[in-house]
Design an enzyme around this catalytic site. Sequence first.
Site, PDB file in Angstrom:
ATOM      1  N   SER A 123      19.169  49.494  -2.611  1.00 51.58           N
ATOM      2  CA  SER A 123      20.313  49.297  -1.734  1.00 51.58           C
ATOM      3  C   SER A 123      20.852  47.887  -1.903  1.00 51.58           C
ATOM      4  CB  SER A 123      19.854  49.486  -0.287  1.00 51.58           C
ATOM      5  OG  SER A 123      20.854  49.066   0.609  1.00 51.58           O
ATOM      6  N   TYR A 147      13.513  47.798   6.984  1.00 54.52           N
ATOM      7  CA  TYR A 147      14.080  48.789   6.060  1.00 54.52           C
ATOM      8  C   TYR A 147      14.435  48.113   4.732  1.00 54.52           C
ATOM      9  CZ  TYR A 147      17.622  51.522   3.675  1.00 54.52           C
ATOM     10  OH  TYR A 147      18.345  52.173   2.693  1.00 54.52           O
ATOM     11  N   LYS A 151      12.830  48.224   0.599  1.00 51.22           N
ATOM     12  CA  LYS A 151      13.532  48.396  -0.687  1.00 51.22           C
ATOM     13  C   LYS A 151      13.142  47.274  -1.650  1.00 51.22           C
ATOM     14  CE  LYS A 151      15.695  52.117   0.483  1.00 51.22           C
ATOM     15  NZ  LYS A 151      15.141  53.385  -0.008  1.00 51.22           N
TER      16      LYS A 151
HETATM   17  P1  NAD Z   1      18.738  61.016   4.105  1.00 49.26           P
HETATM   18  O1  NAD Z   1      17.921  60.674   5.293  1.00 49.26           O
HETATM   19  O2  NAD Z   1      19.874  61.951   4.265  1.00 49.26           O
HETATM   20  O3  NAD Z   1      17.778  61.591   2.941  1.00 49.26           O
HETATM   21  C1  NAD Z   1      16.448  61.213   2.809  1.00 49.26           C
HETATM   22  C2  NAD Z   1      15.623  62.476   2.719  1.00 49.26           C
HETATM   23  O4  NAD Z   1      14.249  62.128   2.532  1.00 49.26           O
HETATM   24  C3  NAD Z   1      15.697  63.334   3.986  1.00 49.26           C
HETATM   25  O5  NAD Z   1      16.022  64.665   3.626  1.00 49.26           O
HETATM   26  C4  NAD Z   1      14.288  63.244   4.573  1.00 49.26           C
HETATM   27  O6  NAD Z   1      13.922  64.435   5.237  1.00 49.26           O
HETATM   28  C5  NAD Z   1      13.455  62.990   3.338  1.00 49.26           C
HETATM   29  N1  NAD Z   1      12.194  62.277   3.590  1.00 49.26           N
HETATM   30  C6  NAD Z   1      12.004  61.120   4.270  1.00 49.26           C
HETATM   31  N2  NAD Z   1      10.702  60.789   4.271  1.00 49.26           N
HETATM   32  C7  NAD Z   1      10.050  61.734   3.554  1.00 49.26           C
HETATM   33  C8  NAD Z   1       8.701  61.942   3.204  1.00 49.26           C
HETATM   34  N3  NAD Z   1       7.742  61.108   3.616  1.00 49.26           N
HETATM   35  N4  NAD Z   1       8.373  63.020   2.464  1.00 49.26           N
HETATM   36  C9  NAD Z   1       9.342  63.893   2.052  1.00 49.26           C
HETATM   37  N5  NAD Z   1      10.632  63.746   2.369  1.00 49.26           N
HETATM   38  C10 NAD Z   1      10.999  62.686   3.109  1.00 49.26           C
HETATM   39  O7  NAD Z   1      19.253  59.642   3.472  1.00 49.26           O
HETATM   40  P2  NAD Z   1      20.289  59.365   2.303  1.00 49.26           P
HETATM   41  O8  NAD Z   1      21.455  58.698   2.893  1.00 49.26           O
HETATM   42  O9  NAD Z   1      20.488  60.560   1.473  1.00 49.26           O
HETATM   43  O10 NAD Z   1      19.499  58.256   1.495  1.00 49.26           O
HETATM   44  C11 NAD Z   1      18.696  58.579   0.375  1.00 49.26           C
HETATM   45  C12 NAD Z   1      18.037  57.310  -0.136  1.00 49.26           C
HETATM   46  O11 NAD Z   1      19.024  56.345  -0.440  1.00 49.26           O
HETATM   47  C13 NAD Z   1      17.094  56.649   0.870  1.00 49.26           C
HETATM   48  O12 NAD Z   1      16.002  56.104   0.151  1.00 49.26           O
HETATM   49  C14 NAD Z   1      17.943  55.545   1.447  1.00 49.26           C
HETATM   50  O13 NAD Z   1      17.160  54.487   1.926  1.00 49.26           O
HETATM   51  C15 NAD Z   1      18.754  55.131   0.238  1.00 49.26           C
HETATM   52  N6  NAD Z   1      20.022  54.477   0.569  1.00 49.26           N
HETATM   53  C16 NAD Z   1      20.927  55.113   1.369  1.00 49.26           C
HETATM   54  C17 NAD Z   1      22.125  54.490   1.687  1.00 49.26           C
HETATM   55  C18 NAD Z   1      23.134  55.162   2.587  1.00 49.26           C
HETATM   56  O14 NAD Z   1      24.038  54.481   3.057  1.00 49.26           O
HETATM   57  N7  NAD Z   1      23.060  56.458   2.852  1.00 49.26           N
HETATM   58  C19 NAD Z   1      22.413  53.226   1.166  1.00 49.26           C
HETATM   59  C20 NAD Z   1      21.479  52.610   0.346  1.00 49.26           C
HETATM   60  C21 NAD Z   1      20.286  53.248   0.042  1.00 49.26           C
HETATM   61  C1  UD1 Z   2      24.495  49.646   6.770  1.00 48.77           C
HETATM   62  C2  UD1 Z   2      23.044  49.233   6.921  1.00 48.77           C
HETATM   63  C3  UD1 Z   2      22.517  48.734   5.588  1.00 48.77           C
HETATM   64  C4  UD1 Z   2      22.735  49.787   4.511  1.00 48.77           C
HETATM   65  C5  UD1 Z   2      24.226  50.088   4.443  1.00 48.77           C
HETATM   66  C6  UD1 Z   2      24.551  51.146   3.425  1.00 48.77           C
HETATM   67  C7  UD1 Z   2      22.886  48.503   9.251  1.00 48.77           C
HETATM   68  C8  UD1 Z   2      22.747  47.342  10.166  1.00 48.77           C
HETATM   69  N1  UD1 Z   2      22.959  48.207   7.932  1.00 48.77           N
HETATM   70  O1  UD1 Z   2      25.232  48.490   6.558  1.00 48.77           O
HETATM   71  O2  UD1 Z   2      21.158  48.434   5.662  1.00 48.77           O
HETATM   72  O3  UD1 Z   2      22.291  49.312   3.264  1.00 48.77           O
HETATM   73  O4  UD1 Z   2      24.655  50.564   5.726  1.00 48.77           O
HETATM   74  O5  UD1 Z   2      24.283  52.390   3.932  1.00 48.77           O
HETATM   75  O6  UD1 Z   2      22.900  49.650   9.668  1.00 48.77           O
HETATM   76  N2  UD1 Z   2      31.288  49.118  11.910  1.00 48.77           N
HETATM   77  C9  UD1 Z   2      32.098  49.148  13.028  1.00 48.77           C
HETATM   78  N3  UD1 Z   2      31.827  50.082  13.988  1.00 48.77           N
HETATM   79  C10 UD1 Z   2      30.805  50.987  13.903  1.00 48.77           C
HETATM   80  C11 UD1 Z   2      29.984  50.943  12.746  1.00 48.77           C
HETATM   81  C12 UD1 Z   2      30.243  49.993  11.771  1.00 48.77           C
HETATM   82  O7  UD1 Z   2      33.024  48.356  13.139  1.00 48.77           O
HETATM   83  O8  UD1 Z   2      30.619  51.791  14.824  1.00 48.77           O
HETATM   84  C13 UD1 Z   2      31.578  48.130  10.850  1.00 48.77           C
HETATM   85  C14 UD1 Z   2      30.446  47.194  10.513  1.00 48.77           C
HETATM   86  O9  UD1 Z   2      30.471  46.037  11.300  1.00 48.77           O
HETATM   87  C15 UD1 Z   2      30.725  46.908   9.027  1.00 48.77           C
HETATM   88  C16 UD1 Z   2      31.343  48.202   8.517  1.00 48.77           C
HETATM   89  O10 UD1 Z   2      31.825  48.886   9.675  1.00 48.77           O
HETATM   90  O11 UD1 Z   2      31.677  45.878   8.912  1.00 48.77           O
HETATM   91  C17 UD1 Z   2      30.359  49.109   7.794  1.00 48.77           C
HETATM   92  O12 UD1 Z   2      29.215  49.331   8.622  1.00 48.77           O
HETATM   93  P1  UD1 Z   2      28.055  50.363   8.212  1.00 48.77           P
HETATM   94  O13 UD1 Z   2      28.659  51.650   7.854  1.00 48.77           O
HETATM   95  O14 UD1 Z   2      27.044  50.321   9.284  1.00 48.77           O
HETATM   96  O15 UD1 Z   2      27.449  49.759   6.853  1.00 48.77           O
HETATM   97  P2  UD1 Z   2      26.777  48.339   6.554  1.00 48.77           P
HETATM   98  O16 UD1 Z   2      27.080  47.369   7.617  1.00 48.77           O
HETATM   99  O17 UD1 Z   2      27.175  47.965   5.188  1.00 48.77           O
END
Ligand code: NAD
Ligand code: UD1
Length: 336
Positions: A123, A147, A151
Site C-alpha cells: 500500500s 495496519y 505492510k
Molecule cells: P477486502 O477486505 O475486501 O479483501 C480481503 C479478503 O481477505 C477478504 O475477503 C477477507 O475475508 C479475506 N481474509 C482476511 N483475513 C483472512 C485470513 N486470515 N484468511 C483467509 N482470508 C482472509 O480488502 P481489499 O480492499 O480487497 O484489499 C485486499 C488487499 O489489498 C489487502 O491486503 C489490503 O490491505 C490491501 N490494500 C487495500 C487497499 C484498499 O484501499 N482497498 C489499499 C491498499 C492495500
Molecule cells: C485510506 C487509509 C490508508 C489506505 C488508503 C487506501 C485511513 C486513515 N487510511 O487512506 O491506510 O492505504 O485508504 O485504501 O483510513 N475523506 C473525507 N470524508 C470521508 C472520508 C474521506 O473527506 O468521509 C477524505 C480524506 O480526508 C482524504 C480522502 O477523502 O482526503 C480519501 O480518504 P480515504 O478514502 O479514507 O483514503 P486515504 O485517506 O488515502
Amino acid sequence: MILVTGGAGYIGSHTIVELIAAGHEVVCLDNFSNSNPESVRRIERITGRKLNFVEGDIRDGALLERLLREHAVDAVVHFAALKAVGESVEKPLLYYENNITGTLALLSAMQRVGVSRMVFSSSATVYGTPQALPLTEAHPIGAVNPYGQSKVMVEYILADVCKADPNFSAICLRYFNPIGAHESGLIGEAPTGIPNNLFPFITQVAVGKRAELAVFGNDWDTVDGTGVRDYIHVVDLARGHVKAIDYALKHTGMLAPNLGTGRGTSVLELIHAFERASGRKIAHRIAPRRPGDIGACWADPSMAERVLGWKAQLGIDAMCADGWRWQQMNPNGYEA
Ligand code: NAD
Ligand code: UD1
C-alpha cells in the site's frame, strides 16, 4: 495454477476475473472474515465457469500445504489481510496476528511445497507522510499505524526471503486508492457498517443510505483545500496483478512498484465527477480534519510501466460511472 488468498474480497474478486480472462487457472482461499460467499457466485457469473474455491484461513498451515500441493500451485497472489486503519490502532495484536502470522504461515507452507513466487498487496501507506510528490519507490518508508506497519513488515520479510532464496520472486504492489467496480455491476466494494473511505461513502450518500458526506478539512495546501489522492480504477489495479504474475513467473528477486495513475484528485473534484456520472447531488459539509490524515498523495507510476509494462487506462469518470452502477444494482452490497 495461481492461488489467490482473500479472493472473495474487493480487489481479489476483480483480480480473479482478470487472471481468468488472461488464461490463468485460479484457486481461491478466503475465510469470509470481510467478504460474502455471494461474491464467489458473482465471479462465476462474470467468467461463465465454476471457481475453485476453498473456505479457510491463511493461518492454517496444514490446509495451505495441502492446497498448494493438490492444485500444483505455481504462484500466489496474496490479498488476505485485515485493512481498517482505525481498528488496527485499537486491536494491534489482531492485525499483526492476521496479517503477519498469516503471511508467515503462507510463506512457510510455500517453502515446504517449493512454491517460490508471490505477488503481495502492499500500500502507499508504507510511505507515511509524503516528503515530496509524486511519491517514487525511493521515498523513505515509515508507516504510522499497525495496519501500515503490517505492510512494511511483510515487505521486509519478503526482501529477506528473496535474499535467502535466489529462486524466490516477490512483487509487492504499492496500491494507491482503488475505487470503482467491474463494468458488469456484479462485483464491487461492499464495506460493512459505516464506510471508512471516501468513495463508498459518496456512493452510499448518492443511493440514499447516508444523509451527507463530511469533507475532512478544506484548509490543506491543495488545489481547493480538500485532500488529494491518486484514485485508481479497481479493474486497472486488477490488470496490474496479471502483469505482476507474468513478471514473477519469469524473474526472481524483490520488486515493490507503485500502482497508481500519477494524477491527484481532490475530495471536491471527486464529488463533482460523481455528481456528473450519477446525476445525483452529493450533500456534503466541511468538517474538521481527520486525525492522522495527510493532505496530498499521488504516485509516480513509471516503475510499473517500465518494468511490468503496466499503465492505468481508466479515468475518474469511468471510476465514478462503474462505482455508481455497482451501488445502484446492489444497494446493500452482497446482502440480499
Ligand atoms: P477486502 O477486505 O475486501 O479483501 C480481503 C479478503 O481477505 C477478504 O475477503 C477477507 O475475508 C479475506 N481474509 C482476511 N483475513 C483472512 C485470513 N486470515 N484468511 C483467509 N482470508 C482472509 O480488502 P481489499 O480492499 O480487497 O484489499 C485486499 C488487499 O489489498 C489487502 O491486503 C489490503 O490491505 C490491501 N490494500 C487495500 C487497499 C484498499 O484501499 N482497498 C489499499 C491498499 C492495500
Ligand atoms: C485510506 C487509509 C490508508 C489506505 C488508503 C487506501 C485511513 C486513515 N487510511 O487512506 O491506510 O492505504 O485508504 O485504501 O483510513 N475523506 C473525507 N470524508 C470521508 C472520508 C474521506 O473527506 O468521509 C477524505 C480524506 O480526508 C482524504 C480522502 O477523502 O482526503 C480519501 O480518504 P480515504 O478514502 O479514507 O483514503 P486515504 O485517506 O488515502
